[in-house]
Design a protein around this motif. Structure first.
Motif, short mmCIF file in Angstrom:
data_model
loop_
_atom_site.label_atom_id
_atom_site.label_comp_id
_atom_site.label_asym_id
_atom_site.label_seq_id
_atom_site.Cartn_x
_atom_site.Cartn_y
_atom_site.Cartn_z
N LEU A 111 0.85 -1.18 0.00
CA LEU A 111 0.00 0.00 0.00
C LEU A 111 0.89 1.23 0.00
O LEU A 111 1.92 1.26 0.66
N GLY A 112 0.48 2.25 -0.71
CA GLY A 112 1.31 3.45 -0.80
C GLY A 112 1.94 3.56 -2.18
O GLY A 112 1.77 2.69 -3.04
N GLY A 113 2.69 4.62 -2.39
CA GLY A 113 3.20 4.91 -3.73
C GLY A 113 4.62 4.50 -4.00
O GLY A 113 5.17 4.83 -5.05
N ASP A 114 5.27 3.80 -3.07
CA ASP A 114 6.67 3.43 -3.27
C ASP A 114 6.76 2.22 -4.19
O ASP A 114 6.50 1.09 -3.81
N GLU A 115 7.15 2.46 -5.44
CA GLU A 115 7.23 1.39 -6.43
C GLU A 115 8.41 0.47 -6.21
O GLU A 115 8.54 -0.57 -6.86
N ASN A 116 9.32 0.84 -5.29
CA ASN A 116 10.48 -0.01 -5.02
C ASN A 116 10.16 -1.17 -4.10
O ASN A 116 10.95 -2.12 -3.99
N VAL A 117 9.02 -1.10 -3.42
CA VAL A 117 8.61 -2.20 -2.55
C VAL A 117 7.98 -3.29 -3.41
O VAL A 117 7.05 -3.03 -4.16
N PRO A 118 8.48 -4.51 -3.34
CA PRO A 118 8.01 -5.55 -4.26
C PRO A 118 6.69 -6.18 -3.84
O PRO A 118 6.29 -6.12 -2.67
N LEU A 119 6.01 -6.78 -4.81
CA LEU A 119 4.94 -7.71 -4.50
C LEU A 119 5.55 -8.91 -3.79
O LEU A 119 6.69 -9.28 -4.06
N VAL A 120 4.79 -9.52 -2.90
CA VAL A 120 5.28 -10.72 -2.22
C VAL A 120 4.30 -11.86 -2.46
O VAL A 120 3.12 -11.75 -2.09
N PHE A 121 4.79 -12.93 -3.08
CA PHE A 121 3.98 -14.13 -3.29
C PHE A 121 4.27 -15.08 -2.13
O PHE A 121 5.33 -15.70 -2.07
N LEU A 122 3.32 -15.15 -1.22
CA LEU A 122 3.48 -15.90 0.03
C LEU A 122 2.75 -17.23 -0.06
O LEU A 122 1.60 -17.30 -0.50
N GLU A 123 3.43 -18.30 0.36
CA GLU A 123 2.77 -19.60 0.40
C GLU A 123 3.36 -20.43 1.54
O GLU A 123 4.57 -20.39 1.80
N ALA A 124 2.51 -21.16 2.23
CA ALA A 124 2.94 -22.08 3.28
C ALA A 124 2.67 -23.50 2.82
O ALA A 124 1.58 -23.80 2.31
N GLN A 125 3.65 -24.38 2.98
CA GLN A 125 3.51 -25.77 2.56
C GLN A 125 4.10 -26.66 3.64
O GLN A 125 5.31 -26.67 3.86
N MET A 126 3.23 -27.41 4.31
CA MET A 126 3.68 -28.25 5.41
C MET A 126 3.84 -29.72 5.02
O MET A 126 4.46 -30.49 5.74
N GLN A 127 3.26 -30.15 3.89
CA GLN A 127 3.29 -31.54 3.49
C GLN A 127 4.13 -31.73 2.22
O GLN A 127 4.42 -30.78 1.51
N ASN A 128 4.49 -32.97 1.95
CA ASN A 128 5.19 -33.27 0.69
C ASN A 128 4.26 -33.05 -0.49
O ASN A 128 3.06 -33.33 -0.42
N ASP A 129 4.81 -32.54 -1.58
CA ASP A 129 4.04 -32.31 -2.80
C ASP A 129 5.04 -32.14 -3.94
O ASP A 129 5.68 -31.09 -4.07
N ILE A 130 5.18 -33.16 -4.76
CA ILE A 130 6.23 -33.14 -5.79
C ILE A 130 5.94 -32.15 -6.91
O ILE A 130 6.81 -31.91 -7.75
N GLU A 131 4.76 -31.57 -6.93
CA GLU A 131 4.45 -30.55 -7.93
C GLU A 131 4.42 -29.15 -7.34
O GLU A 131 4.02 -28.21 -8.01
N PHE A 132 4.88 -29.02 -6.11
CA PHE A 132 4.75 -27.73 -5.44
C PHE A 132 5.50 -26.62 -6.15
O PHE A 132 4.94 -25.56 -6.45
#
Length: 294
Positions: free
Chosen positions: A52-73
């Motif tokens: 939020l805000g106008g600072d274009e230097n702050v990146p988007l963050v793609f957040l994901e949590a993965q607790m189990q095995n998943d060979i396609e993760f």
């Protein structure tokens, strides 16, 4: 346990955790959190943090949590990111943040993504936090998720004791209780509170306790068709969803809260996923109309 909603809740309550895990993000930076569906391939991104805000230097963050095995993760995670960047014509930098269980998880071949994993994506392995002392409050909360059951209570008490204000205490207590509810699903809310055994704290003033107390009174006036432990699980799930709705759509009315609390656990889980796309109260009302019957 339902880790997606749990991590969503942690990052909403502890926004400073983002800058702590990704140092290049300024401390105090605020984000809007949603879970967009990427069209065509129908990838669903677990969490997109948009500055939020106008600072274009702050990146988007793609957040994901993965607790189990998943060979396609890894293939699914990076596939979703780049389809999203293409579809929405993204013109700013991005970073990835992966919350993982341990370094031995089977998450698929890393070779095609090695450069991204080394430079673009921050991976936090929760098991690495075990055995570490003097962690920051934010990391201590994440550590509690993977702490063995026989040590979880003492770790929870340490987290709660290390607070400076009542507001800070209430936020941490809310998260600690939510984590323990997931860690000990057979226990009721009351049993978990006894486990914590806080002598000095007035837990009756926390939102979590007050919501549980209110629901308990309501349930006491209805026919007891399920055992207390099942009710406790439903209560905790309903409270989590209501808290997310309040943050996403603004404080919802008592009438809408009552409707949410009347949902079954599968319905609450479905609502918990759908609400990440809500824009206002109208979206909630429409969802309830389409997913409940008189």
């Amino acid at each position: 346990m339902k880790t997606d909603k749990l991590f969503y809740r942690i990052f909403l309550n502890q926004p400073s955790l983002i800058s702590e895990l990704i140092p290049e993000i300024p401390e105090g930076c605020q984000f809007d959190y949603n879970a967009p569906v990427v069209k065509e391939k129908e990838f669903r991104l677990d969490g997109l943090l948009t500055p939020l805000g106008g600072d274009e230097n702050v990146p988007l963050v793609f957040l994901e949590a993965q607790m189990q095995n998943d060979i396609e993760f890894y293939s699914r995670y990076f596939g979703g990111i780049f389809v999203y960047i293409h579809q929405y014509k993204v013109k700013r930098n991005w970073r990835g943040l992966l919350i993982l269980n341990n370094r031995n998880q089977e998450l698929g071949c890393e070779i095609p993504y090695q450069n991204l994993l080394n430079n673009q994506v921050q991976r936090l392995f929760l098991s690495d936090l075990l055995g570490k002392e003097n962690l920051s409050p934010n990391l201590a909360i994440l550590k509690l998720i993977v702490t063995p059951e026989n040590q979880a209570v003492s770790e929870a008490q340490k987290i709660l004791e290390n607070t400076q204000t009542q507001e800070e205490f209430n936020l941490r207590l809310d998260l600690v209780e939510a984590i323990l509810v997931n860690k000990f699903p057979k226990l009721t809310i009351e049993e978990i509170q006894k486990m914590i055994n806080l002598r000095e704290a007035d837990i009756t003033q926390t939102r979590f306790y007050q919501q549980v107390l209110e629901i308990g009174r309501t349930e006491g006036r209805t026919e007891g068709r399920t055992e207390g432990r099942t009710e406790g699980t439903q209560w905790g799930e309903a409270n989590m969803v209501i808290r997310q709705l309040n943050r996403r759509c603004g404080n919802i009315s008592d009438t809408l809260q009552a409707k949410v609390r009347s949902l079954s656990i599968p319905q609450l889980e479905s609502l918990g996923e759908a609400l990440l796309d809500f824009q206002d109260i109208g979206d909630l009302e429409n969802w309830l109309i389409n997913h409940t019957s008189d």
